[in-house]
Scaffold this motif. Sequence first.
Motif, PDB file in Angstrom:
ATOM      1  N   ASN A  98     -39.995 -60.090  72.549  1.00  0.00           N
ATOM      2  CA  ASN A  98     -40.292 -58.715  72.949  1.00  0.00           C
ATOM      3  C   ASN A  98     -41.559 -58.646  73.787  1.00  0.00           C
ATOM      4  O   ASN A  98     -41.613 -57.928  74.785  1.00  0.00           O
TER       5      ASN A  98
ATOM      6  N   ALA B 255     -32.260 -53.195  74.133  1.00  0.00           N
ATOM      7  CA  ALA B 255     -32.893 -51.876  74.197  1.00  0.00           C
ATOM      8  C   ALA B 255     -32.103 -50.951  75.110  1.00  0.00           C
ATOM      9  O   ALA B 255     -31.876 -49.780  74.780  1.00  0.00           O
TER      10      ALA B 255
ATOM     11  N   VAL C 167     -32.901 -47.342  73.745  1.00  0.00           N
ATOM     12  CA  VAL C 167     -34.325 -47.407  73.402  1.00  0.00           C
ATOM     13  C   VAL C 167     -35.107 -47.619  74.692  1.00  0.00           C
ATOM     14  O   VAL C 167     -34.790 -48.524  75.464  1.00  0.00           O
TER      15      VAL C 167
ATOM     16  N   TRP D  46     -41.001 -49.063  74.724  1.00  0.00           N
ATOM     17  CA  TRP D  46     -41.160 -49.319  73.288  1.00  0.00           C
ATOM     18  C   TRP D  46     -41.172 -50.807  72.974  1.00  0.00           C
ATOM     19  O   TRP D  46     -41.445 -51.192  71.834  1.00  0.00           O
ATOM     20  N   MET D  47     -40.857 -51.655  73.938  1.00  0.00           N
ATOM     21  CA  MET D  47     -40.746 -53.081  73.664  1.00  0.00           C
ATOM     22  C   MET D  47     -42.072 -53.679  73.190  1.00  0.00           C
ATOM     23  O   MET D  47     -42.095 -54.483  72.270  1.00  0.00           O
TER      24      MET D  47
ATOM     25  N   LEU E   3     -42.812 -52.418  69.545  1.00  0.00           N
ATOM     26  CA  LEU E   3     -41.879 -53.047  68.606  1.00  0.00           C
ATOM     27  C   LEU E   3     -42.200 -54.530  68.439  1.00  0.00           C
ATOM     28  O   LEU E   3     -42.140 -55.057  67.324  1.00  0.00           O
TER      29      LEU E   3
ATOM     30  N   LEU F 224     -45.177 -54.782  66.165  1.00  0.00           N
ATOM     31  CA  LEU F 224     -44.801 -54.586  64.763  1.00  0.00           C
ATOM     32  C   LEU F 224     -44.177 -55.848  64.173  1.00  0.00           C
ATOM     33  O   LEU F 224     -44.494 -56.246  63.044  1.00  0.00           O
ATOM     34  N   LEU F 225     -43.281 -56.465  64.928  1.00  0.00           N
ATOM     35  CA  LEU F 225     -42.676 -57.710  64.456  1.00  0.00           C
ATOM     36  C   LEU F 225     -43.730 -58.805  64.293  1.00  0.00           C
ATOM     37  O   LEU F 225     -43.725 -59.555  63.309  1.00  0.00           O
TER      38      LEU F 225
ATOM     39  N   TYR G 227     -38.532 -51.757  59.010  1.00  0.00           N
ATOM     40  CA  TYR G 227     -38.302 -51.922  60.448  1.00  0.00           C
ATOM     41  C   TYR G 227     -36.814 -52.155  60.715  1.00  0.00           C
ATOM     42  O   TYR G 227     -36.224 -51.538  61.601  1.00  0.00           O
TER      43      TYR G 227
ATOM     44  N   ALA H  16     -33.822 -50.235  62.671  1.00  0.00           N
ATOM     45  CA  ALA H  16     -32.977 -50.866  63.688  1.00  0.00           C
ATOM     46  C   ALA H  16     -31.497 -50.614  63.398  1.00  0.00           C
ATOM     47  O   ALA H  16     -30.708 -50.389  64.320  1.00  0.00           O
TER      48      ALA H  16
END
Length: 118
Positions: free
Chosen positions: A23, A34, A39, A43-44, A47, A50-51, A78, A82
């Motif tokens: 990402n 996405a 999406v 937002w990539m 996200l 977060l990962l 998360y 998804a």
Amino acid sequence: MFAVYLVITLLASAIIGLAAVANLVGHDYPKRQADSMGVPRSWMLPLGLLLGAGSLGLLAGFALPVLGTLAAAGLVLYFIGAFAVHLRARDHHFGPWAAFSSLAVAALAVNLAYHGPW
């Protein structure tokens, strides 16, 4: 029990960490996913972060168990999100999602089994 906890946590951290890197560097696969899910590409980065935070949090759980538990729980949430995005987009190809979410659930389960709830 420690061996199971160690292997599952390291595996989950590595695989989810690779997804975070994909990402963050703008690999084509996350971009295509996405786009097909509706999406925004903007937002990539969040996200991926977060990962990445979840992956690093799993590793931090070796030193501070509560961080590993919280990271695993966050990753489960998360991947529930998804799943909702897949359903919203009427996409029923759950193979990759199932693999990643299973790793997150397994990491949470072994973390709780080894360390207890808190």
